[in-house]
Design a protein around this motif. Structure first.
Motif, PDB file in Angstrom:
ATOM      1  N   ARG A 669      35.092  49.124  38.785  1.00  0.00           N
ATOM      2  CA  ARG A 669      34.050  47.544  39.004  1.00  0.00           C
ATOM      3  C   ARG A 669      33.687  46.602  38.329  1.00  0.00           C
ATOM      4  O   ARG A 669      34.375  45.603  38.729  1.00  0.00           O
ATOM      5  CB  ARG A 669      32.891  48.690  38.697  1.00  0.00           C
ATOM      6  CG  ARG A 669      31.172  47.646  39.721  1.00  0.00           C
ATOM      7  CD  ARG A 669      30.152  47.786  39.356  1.00  0.00           C
ATOM      8  NE  ARG A 669      29.749  49.255  39.493  1.00  0.00           N
ATOM      9  CZ  ARG A 669      29.707  50.626  39.632  1.00  0.00           C
ATOM     10  NH1 ARG A 669      29.116  50.999  38.259  1.00  0.00           N
ATOM     11  NH2 ARG A 669      28.997  51.490  40.737  1.00  0.00           N
ATOM     12  N   SER A 670      34.279  46.226  37.055  1.00  0.00           N
ATOM     13  CA  SER A 670      34.841  45.540  36.288  1.00  0.00           C
ATOM     14  C   SER A 670      35.591  44.576  36.377  1.00  0.00           C
ATOM     15  O   SER A 670      35.925  43.899  36.605  1.00  0.00           O
ATOM     16  CB  SER A 670      34.789  45.850  34.576  1.00  0.00           C
ATOM     17  OG  SER A 670      35.762  46.572  34.306  1.00  0.00           O
ATOM     18  N   LEU A 671      37.307  45.041  36.794  1.00  0.00           N
ATOM     19  CA  LEU A 671      38.384  44.911  37.546  1.00  0.00           C
ATOM     20  C   LEU A 671      38.303  43.486  38.727  1.00  0.00           C
ATOM     21  O   LEU A 671      38.340  42.404  38.983  1.00  0.00           O
ATOM     22  CB  LEU A 671      39.052  45.686  38.249  1.00  0.00           C
ATOM     23  CG  LEU A 671      40.735  45.899  36.638  1.00  0.00           C
ATOM     24  CD1 LEU A 671      41.397  47.069  37.197  1.00  0.00           C
ATOM     25  CD2 LEU A 671      41.189  44.711  36.329  1.00  0.00           C
ATOM     26  N   ILE A 672      37.048  44.490  39.730  1.00  0.00           N
ATOM     27  CA  ILE A 672      37.156  43.266  40.992  1.00  0.00           C
ATOM     28  C   ILE A 672      35.833  42.945  41.600  1.00  0.00           C
ATOM     29  O   ILE A 672      35.822  41.740  42.182  1.00  0.00           O
ATOM     30  CB  ILE A 672      37.261  44.694  42.328  1.00  0.00           C
ATOM     31  CG1 ILE A 672      36.183  45.680  42.472  1.00  0.00           C
ATOM     32  CG2 ILE A 672      38.598  45.508  42.296  1.00  0.00           C
ATOM     33  CD1 ILE A 672      36.173  46.594  43.759  1.00  0.00           C
ATOM     34  N   THR A 673      34.374  42.892  40.285  1.00  0.00           N
ATOM     35  CA  THR A 673      33.716  42.314  40.752  1.00  0.00           C
ATOM     36  C   THR A 673      33.493  41.274  40.064  1.00  0.00           C
ATOM     37  O   THR A 673      32.475  40.822  40.168  1.00  0.00           O
ATOM     38  CB  THR A 673      32.343  43.341  40.357  1.00  0.00           C
ATOM     39  OG1 THR A 673      32.022  43.138  38.741  1.00  0.00           O
ATOM     40  CG2 THR A 673      32.515  44.701  41.171  1.00  0.00           C
ATOM     41  N   GLY A 674      34.746  40.851  38.975  1.00  0.00           N
ATOM     42  CA  GLY A 674      34.808  40.044  38.580  1.00  0.00           C
ATOM     43  C   GLY A 674      33.697  39.457  36.946  1.00  0.00           C
ATOM     44  O   GLY A 674      33.439  38.773  36.376  1.00  0.00           O
ATOM     45  N   GLY A 675      33.133  41.247  36.980  1.00  0.00           N
ATOM     46  CA  GLY A 675      31.936  41.310  35.749  1.00  0.00           C
ATOM     47  C   GLY A 675      30.587  41.605  36.256  1.00  0.00           C
ATOM     48  O   GLY A 675      29.909  40.790  35.252  1.00  0.00           O
ATOM     49  N   ALA A 676      30.993  42.114  37.246  1.00  0.00           N
ATOM     50  CA  ALA A 676      29.060  42.323  37.190  1.00  0.00           C
ATOM     51  C   ALA A 676      29.167  43.896  36.387  1.00  0.00           C
ATOM     52  O   ALA A 676      29.775  44.673  35.945  1.00  0.00           O
ATOM     53  CB  ALA A 676      29.406  43.190  38.399  1.00  0.00           C
ATOM     54  N   THR A 677      27.511  43.232  35.667  1.00  0.00           N
ATOM     55  CA  THR A 677      26.449  44.548  34.700  1.00  0.00           C
ATOM     56  C   THR A 677      25.555  44.406  35.164  1.00  0.00           C
ATOM     57  O   THR A 677      24.765  44.167  35.850  1.00  0.00           O
ATOM     58  CB  THR A 677      26.884  43.139  32.676  1.00  0.00           C
ATOM     59  OG1 THR A 677      26.024  41.786  33.700  1.00  0.00           O
ATOM     60  CG2 THR A 677      28.670  43.229  32.706  1.00  0.00           C
TER      61      THR A 677
END
Length: 800
Positions: A669-677
């Protein structure tokens, strides 16, 4: 008397449900409950991945709970797998049926969604109700749910016992699908690489196959695993550890778990640049098997420094010395072997022990080291904007010196002058932000688009009816607006489609910069020429239309027609000789000064393109020159291997991956969403879209994270490695000199070509062997560290 009762006895036996009864749990054997969309096809795909041989001895029984009885074909599957699979007829909304399936004792409950449903919101609502029912029955249950739509994730946060820390997780198909496609706009083919990494696949190379197929298949056998690094890695930087793993252990180390100094929750850091690793750091690896990854735990500098054969790195006799120094080795776990990360029973005990601690909204409130309530959510520091949404304990009439106190954000208010600060990023600092614009300000007509010098942009061809379900275009654009890009590096996104539909999507896009809309048809060549489709870095073909129930195979008709239409187009000086100018005359005359642009391809077959498919079997129609058998699995087809096709079905494997290793999903998720937390999820759950934020040192520090890129070996600093050097030489030099982590190659299918020639297709090679020979035409997938200055590299996504 007895004879008279026999017919009634037979009648009672006959009416007894075949799939009634209770699940009899075996001692010391785990089980999971799978529910939601249960059909022969969905179960077949799920079991194929969950029970894959690469997972070795997965001693987990799968219990299916569904309203209706299985059909004959489904019954046959259940009988073939009867030692590992059980089926019960019942409803998730009935506590008695949950008791029968032993949901309270289950290791996890998995909820499958119907990806082909006509109403995605209704499907999500039904599955969320199932989660509410299970949480109401047993709030400690670990639940993993598939959702269709991103905006429905917010409703899960409303369930008091829904807890990310306890292992609950949501796999949002729209978010991940569009995120994968977005990363392919930055590094063509990356969606294929990532999809192959989290699916369990075995490869068998054959001399009868083409060389490119064998290279590709070897990469499909790679998976993502986690393992604790041995004490020998303690004190190394990530680059040193990654180099040692690749050169000595033949493993690719992608990321590590980082524990904050303040004692908060661990975070996953991908290719970090500076910090040194403490003892017993957990690493994330790409490897062929769980057995290989154990080398990272067994490696001992004293015993293995001179060992040349990585297969000889086994547990050594001096291993007990590590324990005497105070390092407590964590139990190694992998995506293939590990138990779920969080033991539910332990978490229940912890909750009972913590009975005296403050509780808010059904959750324990974290206490900081100073005894005060910790202002975090799920271990993430909560920024000023989120704090404004949270309840405060300060009374409304509290004043100081006749003025209202600033309140929660008081510490940040002292740091800078709000009036002089321009808001360029959202409140989390993870994405570029702009004040809301109306869609009218962003609509271009054909002539305006043609006069705009569009080059190196992303064209989104979108098929949608005015009342089509929203697909969440924000999930496609947000990764392209991540703050670890400089503003001038952001690719302009041009959406070609029906503006009536886009008006409904617009409130989620209005705060993202560099977006234009052309109110037209993706099948119109004039519209495609007006947006310079031949000069784009990627053309994305999507459809929001609901598949027809009559013939599901026709669900992709528009996407396939659009793809073939672009491939049949020609560009440049020969256009006028081939097709009538018609109403596209103005557009063609105003394509701009080509001297300031890179030359585009003359033929549409060379336009970089990725097409989203609903039905896997339709991939055979995308490439007219391939020889794929119609029954070939999607991942083995040429369009998928080349990164030009993507189907939502490849995300099915994520259910199993998340169950066995929750951290793998966090990494993906962190790789493909650009950093959604989680912090961002709270903000978006408010429904007001992205909020702007002032640039503080804290938010600006969030830019410092790596991103996906693709670098050419034909020119630039790495050009010398294209001349017959080995992949290991490139890997080590990139890591030492530039901090870049190489993760794969994008190679021309026709390796006989020795110059960069845009006429040939490329295919993906995931994590090539260390002695793999390089070619000048190769392009390299890298994880790039954030650079505060202009990049030294010319990225190949700006080339064809």
């Amino acid at each position: 008397m007895f004879a008279a009762c026999i017919p009634e006895i037979f009648d009672l036996i006959g009416t007894r449900k075949s799939y009634g009864g209770n699940y009899m749990k075996e001692p010391n054997r785990r089980h999971i409950v799978v529910c939601g969309h249960i059909t022969y096809e969905s179960v077949l795909h799920f079991l194929k991945d969950f029970l894959h041989e690469d997972r070795e001895d997965v001693d987990v029984e799968v219990v299916f709970l569904h309203r209706s009885e299985p059909d004959l074909e489904f019954e046959g599957l259940l009988k073939r797998q009867h030692t590992r699979v059980k089926y019960f007829q019942g409803s998730l909304m009935n506590a008695m049926d949950l008791e029968r399936a032993k949901v309270h004792d289950a290791d996890a409950c998995l909820v499958l969604a119907n990806k082909y449903c006509p109403d995605p919101d209704a499907e999500d609502a039904a599955n969320i109700m199932r989660v509410i029912s299970m949480k109401n029955y047993c709030e400690e249950s670990r639940i993993i749910i598939q959702l269709m739509q991103y905006h429905n994730k917010a409703y899960l946060l409303n369930i008091p016992s829904w807890d990310w820390k306890q292992g609950d997780d949501v796999i949002c198909l729209a978010e991940l699908k569009l995120g994968f496609i977005a990363q392919s706009c930055l590094a063509p083919g990356f969606s294929t690489m990532m999809a192959n990494l989290f699916a369990m696949r075995s490869f068998i190379t054959s001399p009868d196959m083409a060389a490119w197929q064998n290279d590709y298949l070897q990469g499909t056998g790679c998976e993502m695993y986690t393992e604790t690094l041995s004490p020998s890695f303690s004190g190394m930087t990530f680059s040193q550890a990654s180099e040692l793993c690749f050169v000595k252990l033949k493993l690719l180390l992608l990321a590590i778990e980082v524990k904050p100094i303040d004692g908060g929750d661990t975070k996953i850091s991908i290719n970090p640049q500076s910090s040194k690793m403490p003892a017993n750091t957990v690493g994330f690896f790409i490897a062929q098997s769980a057995e290989e990854v154990k080398r990272a735990w067994f490696y001992c500098k004293a015993c293995h420094e001179d060992v040349k054969d990585e297969n000889l790195i086994k547990k050594c006799k001096c291993k007990h010395l590590a324990n005497k120094t105070g390092a407590t080795p964590a139990t190694p776990f992998s995506a293939a072997l590990s138990k779920p990360l969080l033991n539910i029973k332990n978490s229940v005990m912890a909750k009972e022990e913590n009975g005296s601690k403050p509780v808010m909204n059904g959750r324990l409130v974290p206490i900081g080291p100073n005894g005060l309530v910790d202002e975090t959510y799920g271990g993430y520091h909560i920024s000023y904007e989120v704090k404004k949404l949270m309840p405060t304990n300060k009374p409304a009439d509290q004043q100081k010196n006749g003025k209202m106190e600033v309140g929660i954000a008081d510490d940040q208010a002292k740091d800078f002058d709000f009036a002089k600060t321009e808001m360029k990023y959202d409140s989390t600092g993870m994405f570029h932000w702009t004040p809301a614009r109306s869609i009218e300000d962003c609509i271009l007509d054909r002539n305006q688009a043609a006069m705009t010098v569009l080059n190196g942009h992303v064209v989104v061809c979108l098929f949608a009816d005015p009342d089509s379900p929203l697909i969440g275009l924000r999930n496609l654009v947000m990764p392209l607006r991540a703050s670890n890009f400089h503003y001038h590096e952001l690719k302009h996104v041009v959406i070609v489609g029906a503006v009536d539909y886009l008006r409904r999507e617009w409130k989620t896009l209005q705060n993202l910069p560099k977006i234009s809309v052309l109110n037209g048809s993706p099948l119109s060549r004039a519209d495609l020429r007006a947006v310079n489709v031949n000069l784009c870095d990627m053309c994305v073909i999507l459809s929001a239309k609901v598949p027809s129930n009559d013939d599901p195979t026709l669900a992709d008709k528009e996407a396939i027609l659009a793809s073939l239409n672009i491939k049949a187009m020609t560009f440049g000086d020969i256009i006028t000789n081939i097709e009538s100018m018609g109403d596209s005359k103005d557009a063609l005359n105003n394509m701009g000064d080509t001297t300031v642009k890179r030359p585009g391809p003359i033929y549409g077959t060379n336009v970089p393109m990725i097409t989203e498919l609903v039905n896997d079997s339709n991939v055979q129609f995308l490439d007219q020159d391939d020889d794929d058998d119609p029954d070939t699995e999607l991942y083995l087809t040429q369009p998928f291997a080349c990164g030009t096709a993507f189907a939502v079905s490849v995300l099915d494997s994520l259910m199993s991956t998340t169950y066995f290793n929750q951290n793998a999903l966090t990494l993906i998720r962190s790789l493909i969403t650009g950093g959604a937390t989680p912090e961002l999820e709270i903000i978006l759950a408010e429904g007001a879209g992205l909020r702007g934020g002032y640039s503080t040192p804290d938010t600006l520090s969030h830019r410092d994270r790596c991103r996906v890129g693709q670098i050419s070996l034909s020119d630039g600093p790495l050009a010398t490695f294209g001349e017959g050097r080995k992949y290991q030489d490139l890997f080590v030099a990139s890591l030492r000199n530039y901090g870049m982590l190489c993760i794969g190659l994008y190679r021309l299918r026709d390796a006989a070509l020795t110059t960069v020639d845009a006429t040939s297709k490329r295919y993906v090679i995931t994590n090539p062997p260390f002695d793999f020979g390089l070619l000048p035409t190769d392009q390299v997938y890298v994880l790039l560290p954030f650079e505060r200055k202009q990049s030294r590299f010319s990225f190949s996504e700006t080339e064809v």
